[in-house]
Write an enzyme that holds these catalytic residues in place. Structure first.
Site, PDB file in Angstrom:
ATOM      1  N   HIS A   1       2.241  -1.186  -1.569  1.00 41.88           N
ATOM      2  CA  HIS A   1       1.130  -2.066  -1.167  1.00 41.88           C
ATOM      3  C   HIS A   1      -0.202  -1.525  -1.687  1.00 41.88           C
ATOM      4  O   HIS A   1      -0.978  -2.249  -2.307  1.00 41.88           O
ATOM      5  CB  HIS A   1       1.062  -2.216   0.350  1.00 41.88           C
ATOM      6  CG  HIS A   1      -0.245  -2.815   0.795  1.00 41.88           C
ATOM      7  ND1 HIS A   1      -0.493  -4.165   0.750  1.00 41.88           N
ATOM      8  CD2 HIS A   1      -1.398  -2.225   1.214  1.00 41.88           C
ATOM      9  CE1 HIS A   1      -1.734  -4.391   1.143  1.00 41.88           C
ATOM     10  NE2 HIS A   1      -2.312  -3.239   1.424  1.00 41.88           N
TER      11      HIS A   1
ATOM     12  N   HIS B   1      -3.982  -2.921  -4.477  1.00 39.33           N
ATOM     13  CA  HIS B   1      -5.416  -2.607  -4.447  1.00 39.33           C
ATOM     14  C   HIS B   1      -5.966  -1.992  -5.732  1.00 39.33           C
ATOM     15  O   HIS B   1      -7.133  -2.212  -6.063  1.00 39.33           O
ATOM     16  CB  HIS B   1      -5.721  -1.630  -3.304  1.00 39.33           C
ATOM     17  CG  HIS B   1      -5.663  -2.246  -1.940  1.00 39.33           C
ATOM     18  ND1 HIS B   1      -6.671  -3.048  -1.452  1.00 39.33           N
ATOM     19  CD2 HIS B   1      -4.735  -2.186  -0.955  1.00 39.33           C
ATOM     20  CE1 HIS B   1      -6.367  -3.446  -0.220  1.00 39.33           C
ATOM     21  NE2 HIS B   1      -5.186  -2.940   0.102  1.00 39.33           N
TER      22      HIS B   1
ATOM     23  N   GLU C   1      -7.947  -8.093   1.420  1.00 43.90           N
ATOM     24  CA  GLU C   1      -6.491  -8.225   1.577  1.00 43.90           C
ATOM     25  C   GLU C   1      -5.978  -9.639   1.278  1.00 43.90           C
ATOM     26  O   GLU C   1      -4.870  -9.803   0.784  1.00 43.90           O
ATOM     27  CB  GLU C   1      -6.083  -7.851   3.013  1.00 43.90           C
ATOM     28  CG  GLU C   1      -6.360  -6.405   3.396  1.00 43.90           C
ATOM     29  CD  GLU C   1      -5.432  -5.394   2.728  1.00 43.90           C
ATOM     30  OE1 GLU C   1      -4.550  -5.803   1.957  1.00 43.90           O
ATOM     31  OE2 GLU C   1      -5.616  -4.188   2.968  1.00 43.90           O
TER      32      GLU C   1
ATOM     33  N   SER D   1       1.015  -8.126  -2.695  1.00 42.63           N
ATOM     34  CA  SER D   1       2.135  -7.211  -2.475  1.00 42.63           C
ATOM     35  C   SER D   1       3.209  -7.850  -1.597  1.00 42.63           C
ATOM     36  O   SER D   1       4.166  -7.192  -1.211  1.00 42.63           O
ATOM     37  CB  SER D   1       1.639  -5.891  -1.868  1.00 42.63           C
ATOM     38  OG  SER D   1       0.921  -6.123  -0.665  1.00 42.63           O
TER      39      SER D   1
HETATM   40 FE   LIG Z   1      -4.300  -3.000   2.032  1.00 42.82          FE
END
Ligand SMILES: [Fe+2]
Length: 291
Positions: free
Chosen positions: A137, A142, A184, A203
């Site tokens: 993730h 990110h 996010e 993700s």
């Molecule tokens: Fe995150």
């Protein structure tokens, strides 16, 4: 390097949730050699599947960032190698952490252009769902956009906003909603239509498709105060996504902005429901035409 004899190859990377070896800023050594063949195999399965999927749905800046990082399905990336790319692109670097870290430490890392990446990877039975961030993730979702100068500067500004939010009633909750919705779970309008850039979506196999094609969620034009007032779901796909026109829009809404008046005005209010619809909302349809 071979697996050290003290770490049985059947065991995953031993740092899951182990904060005992963390420094005062919660960082640890990545200890790349401790990843087992199974750890790398889980990475490979996730990376292959998700890269194929996001190639149809992700923002072009995310995809070019993914390519620039030089990561692949073959192995969990070595952070020091990735850091050479990030240093040249935006001056950011990633640091390894054992899991979630306290807000103050997180803000401080971002303000110093360091992104904390969880060091361990999920088990195979957790391929589709994990309640906490892992290296897949954090890295896959990110790190690619940290190669983008505008988004990277926004992330630094976000970190710099932390101390004041923590010192103001309701401020931390409001600032956290900005991260949730715009880091996010953010969408962006492109010449090809709506695309995803949020790490939590990209993700996730299911939410990547749902966020763009799903009939249920509403997609609203980004507006800073609206985002910071809106509650979010942590146990299900989002009911609302906020859509940027560009990363510049997010950066300019936040960089140098004093959020204190917003905290004072809304910090003690009950949040808007995750699926609220206000008369002032600008709603975008799933098949929004290119700008
Ligand atoms: Fe995150």
């Amino acid at each position: 390097m071979a697996q050290p004899p003290s770490a049985p190859v059947s065991q995953p990377h031993g740092l899951r949730g182990d904060y005992s070896r963390a420094a005062a800023d919660y960082t640890v050594s990545q200890d790349w050699e401790r990843y087992t063949p199974e750890d790398h195999a889980v990475w490979a399965a996730l990376y292959r599947r998700q890269l194929e999927l996001v190639s149809h749905y992700a923002a072009p800046e995310f995809l070019s960032g993914t390519r620039a990082l030089g990561a692949s399905a073959a192995r969990i990336p070595r952070f020091e190698v990735v850091n050479e790319v990030l240093a040249g692109a935006t001056g950011w670097r990633i640091v390894a952490v054992p899991g979630l870290i306290p807000d103050q430490a997180f803000f401080d890392h971002l303000a110093q252009r360091r992104f904390p990446v969880t060091v361990w990877i999920r088990r195979r039975e957790e391929l589709d769902y994990l309640v906490e961030p892992d290296v897949f993730h954090d890295f896959f979702g990110h790190v690619p956009l940290l190669t983008n100068p505008v988004f990277a500067r926004f992330m630094q500004a976000y970190g710099q906003a932390g101390p004041k939010a923590m010192a103001t009633a309701g401020g931390l909750r409001m600032l956290s909603r900005l991260y949730w919705y715009m880091v996010e779970f953010g969408l962006i309008r492109t010449t090809a239509g709506l695309r995803v850039y949020g790490a939590g979506i990209l993700s996730s196999k299911g939410e990547t498709v749902y966020s763009i094609e799903g009939a249920q969620p509403q997609r609203l034009r980004f507006e800073l105060a609206r985002v910071m007032r809106t509650d979010y779901r942590i146990d299900a796909f989002q009911r609302t996504y906020f859509v940027l026109e560009s990363f510049d829009e997010l950066f300019h809404a936040c960089y140098g902005t004093d959020f204190a008046p917003l905290y004072l005005r809304y910090g003690s209010d009950e949040p808007l429901a995750a699926d609220a619809r206000l008369p002032t909302d600008e709603v975008l349809s799933a098949d929004t035409q290119p700008r």
